[in-house]
Motif scaffolding. Sequence first.
Motif, PDB file in Angstrom:
ATOM      1  N   ASP A  70      -1.431  -2.000  -9.868  1.00 32.84           N
ATOM      2  CA  ASP A  70      -0.075  -2.487 -10.096  1.00 32.84           C
ATOM      3  C   ASP A  70       0.497  -1.703 -11.272  1.00 32.84           C
ATOM      4  O   ASP A  70       0.027  -1.830 -12.406  1.00 32.84           O
ATOM      5  N   LEU A  71       1.508  -0.876 -11.032  1.00 35.58           N
ATOM      6  CA  LEU A  71       2.056  -0.036 -12.090  1.00 35.58           C
ATOM      7  C   LEU A  71       2.914  -0.825 -13.079  1.00 35.58           C
ATOM      8  O   LEU A  71       3.189  -0.339 -14.173  1.00 35.58           O
ATOM      9  N   ASN A  72       3.324  -2.044 -12.715  1.00 29.65           N
ATOM     10  CA  ASN A  72       4.065  -2.882 -13.662  1.00 29.65           C
ATOM     11  C   ASN A  72       3.152  -3.489 -14.719  1.00 29.65           C
ATOM     12  O   ASN A  72       3.545  -3.631 -15.869  1.00 29.65           O
ATOM     13  N   THR A  73       1.936  -3.852 -14.332  1.00 29.80           N
ATOM     14  CA  THR A  73       1.016  -4.527 -15.252  1.00 29.80           C
ATOM     15  C   THR A  73      -0.131  -3.642 -15.713  1.00 29.80           C
ATOM     16  O   THR A  73      -0.789  -3.954 -16.700  1.00 29.80           O
ATOM     17  N   GLY A  74      -0.408  -2.564 -14.966  1.00 30.64           N
ATOM     18  CA  GLY A  74      -1.544  -1.712 -15.276  1.00 30.64           C
ATOM     19  C   GLY A  74      -2.858  -2.237 -14.715  1.00 30.64           C
ATOM     20  O   GLY A  74      -3.884  -1.580 -14.824  1.00 30.64           O
ATOM     21  N   LYS A  75      -2.848  -3.406 -14.083  1.00 28.09           N
ATOM     22  CA  LYS A  75      -4.070  -4.004 -13.549  1.00 28.09           C
ATOM     23  C   LYS A  75      -4.457  -3.337 -12.234  1.00 28.09           C
ATOM     24  O   LYS A  75      -3.617  -3.070 -11.380  1.00 28.09           O
ATOM     25  N   THR A  76      -5.768  -3.087 -12.085  1.00 23.85           N
ATOM     26  CA  THR A  76      -6.309  -2.483 -10.874  1.00 23.85           C
ATOM     27  C   THR A  76      -7.176  -3.512 -10.157  1.00 23.85           C
ATOM     28  O   THR A  76      -8.012  -4.170 -10.777  1.00 23.85           O
ATOM     29  N   TYR A  77      -6.965  -3.632  -8.843  1.00 26.83           N
ATOM     30  CA  TYR A  77      -7.687  -4.586  -8.012  1.00 26.83           C
ATOM     31  C   TYR A  77      -8.559  -3.826  -7.011  1.00 26.83           C
ATOM     32  O   TYR A  77      -8.046  -2.966  -6.283  1.00 26.83           O
ATOM     33  N   PRO A  78      -9.856  -4.142  -6.937  1.00 25.20           N
ATOM     34  CA  PRO A  78     -10.690  -3.522  -5.909  1.00 25.20           C
ATOM     35  C   PRO A  78     -10.309  -4.074  -4.536  1.00 25.20           C
ATOM     36  O   PRO A  78      -9.925  -5.235  -4.408  1.00 25.20           O
ATOM     37  N   ILE A  79     -10.425  -3.232  -3.522  1.00 24.42           N
ATOM     38  CA  ILE A  79     -10.110  -3.610  -2.144  1.00 24.42           C
ATOM     39  C   ILE A  79     -11.308  -3.255  -1.271  1.00 24.42           C
ATOM     40  O   ILE A  79     -11.826  -2.132  -1.341  1.00 24.42           O
ATOM     41  N   LYS A  80     -11.737  -4.214  -0.458  1.00 27.48           N
ATOM     42  CA  LYS A  80     -12.826  -3.979   0.491  1.00 27.48           C
ATOM     43  C   LYS A  80     -12.541  -4.771   1.762  1.00 27.48           C
ATOM     44  O   LYS A  80     -11.608  -5.576   1.791  1.00 27.48           O
ATOM     45  N   ALA A  81     -13.336  -4.557   2.798  1.00 26.80           N
ATOM     46  CA  ALA A  81     -13.143  -5.266   4.064  1.00 26.80           C
ATOM     47  C   ALA A  81     -13.086  -6.768   3.817  1.00 26.80           C
ATOM     48  O   ALA A  81     -13.894  -7.324   3.079  1.00 26.80           O
ATOM     49  N   GLY A  82     -12.077  -7.402   4.423  1.00 25.98           N
ATOM     50  CA  GLY A  82     -11.872  -8.838   4.280  1.00 25.98           C
ATOM     51  C   GLY A  82     -10.854  -9.210   3.219  1.00 25.98           C
ATOM     52  O   GLY A  82     -10.431 -10.362   3.150  1.00 25.98           O
ATOM     53  N   ASP A  83     -10.434  -8.260   2.383  1.00 22.94           N
ATOM     54  CA  ASP A  83      -9.432  -8.529   1.339  1.00 22.94           C
ATOM     55  C   ASP A  83      -8.022  -8.348   1.893  1.00 22.94           C
ATOM     56  O   ASP A  83      -7.785  -7.533   2.792  1.00 22.94           O
ATOM     57  N   ILE A  84      -7.105  -9.091   1.313  1.00 25.36           N
ATOM     58  CA  ILE A  84      -5.690  -8.952   1.626  1.00 25.36           C
ATOM     59  C   ILE A  84      -4.929  -8.809   0.310  1.00 25.36           C
ATOM     60  O   ILE A  84      -5.309  -9.411  -0.689  1.00 25.36           O
ATOM     61  N   TYR A  85      -3.909  -7.951   0.307  1.00 26.81           N
ATOM     62  CA  TYR A  85      -3.030  -7.891  -0.853  1.00 26.81           C
ATOM     63  C   TYR A  85      -1.594  -7.779  -0.364  1.00 26.81           C
ATOM     64  O   TYR A  85      -1.317  -7.194   0.678  1.00 26.81           O
ATOM     65  N   ALA A  86      -0.701  -8.404  -1.123  1.00 27.02           N
ATOM     66  CA  ALA A  86       0.707  -8.443  -0.749  1.00 27.02           C
ATOM     67  C   ALA A  86       1.558  -7.918  -1.891  1.00 27.02           C
ATOM     68  O   ALA A  86       1.340  -8.277  -3.052  1.00 27.02           O
ATOM     69  N   LEU A  87       2.497  -7.076  -1.549  1.00 29.80           N
ATOM     70  CA  LEU A  87       3.445  -6.509  -2.513  1.00 29.80           C
ATOM     71  C   LEU A  87       4.713  -7.358  -2.436  1.00 29.80           C
ATOM     72  O   LEU A  87       5.695  -6.993  -1.811  1.00 29.80           O
ATOM     73  N   ASN A  88       4.648  -8.511  -3.086  1.00 32.15           N
ATOM     74  CA  ASN A  88       5.691  -9.524  -2.965  1.00 32.15           C
ATOM     75  C   ASN A  88       6.859  -9.322  -3.932  1.00 32.15           C
ATOM     76  O   ASN A  88       7.842 -10.045  -3.845  1.00 32.15           O
ATOM     77  N   LEU A  89       6.747  -8.356  -4.825  1.00 30.46           N
ATOM     78  CA  LEU A  89       7.818  -8.068  -5.780  1.00 30.46           C
ATOM     79  C   LEU A  89       8.275  -6.619  -5.681  1.00 30.46           C
ATOM     80  O   LEU A  89       8.728  -6.034  -6.662  1.00 30.46           O
ATOM     81  N   ASN A  90       8.124  -6.025  -4.478  1.00 29.72           N
ATOM     82  CA  ASN A  90       8.420  -4.608  -4.283  1.00 29.72           C
ATOM     83  C   ASN A  90       7.659  -3.772  -5.312  1.00 29.72           C
ATOM     84  O   ASN A  90       8.159  -2.789  -5.849  1.00 29.72           O
ATOM     85  N   ASP A  91       6.428  -4.187  -5.578  1.00 25.85           N
ATOM     86  CA  ASP A  91       5.612  -3.655  -6.665  1.00 25.85           C
ATOM     87  C   ASP A  91       5.359  -2.156  -6.550  1.00 25.85           C
ATOM     88  O   ASP A  91       4.806  -1.698  -5.547  1.00 25.85           O
TER      89      ASP A  91
END
Length: 128
Positions: A70-91
């Motif tokens: 997330d370039l707004n917060t600098g936080k990095t989230y790992p992604i693997k099979a079974g994960d979902i992520y949503a860009l709900n703020l046009n992130d």
Amino acid sequence: MIVINAEQLRGTPRDASGPGWQSVRMIVKGDGMGYSVHETRITEGAELELEYKNHFETNYCVAGEGEVKDLNTGKTYPIKAGDIYALNLNDPHILRATKGDLHLLCVFNPPLNGDETHNADGSYDVRD
């Protein structure tokens, strides 16, 4: 009812690609569903800087491993099979495929027409 297989769309205008990614747009604006669904692969080692200014996007990881920053917060989230992520703020974000190709099922609202590729800023235009 709409029934389609990704292989039917390969090599058509609904099979879009760019550096480090390939996306088959399985449900598109013309299907009248109000969203689009894409089977997308991010090539291992690819790093994509994206910002869907005009769209909301949800991604479900089917295979591979990667991370989304997330370039707004600098936080990095790992992604693997079974994960979902949503860009709900046009992130604005960076997507990386770190172990194998990252295979995602993506849903866009508003829907894409199907033949779009990323603008220089990592977004898609909204088209009629």
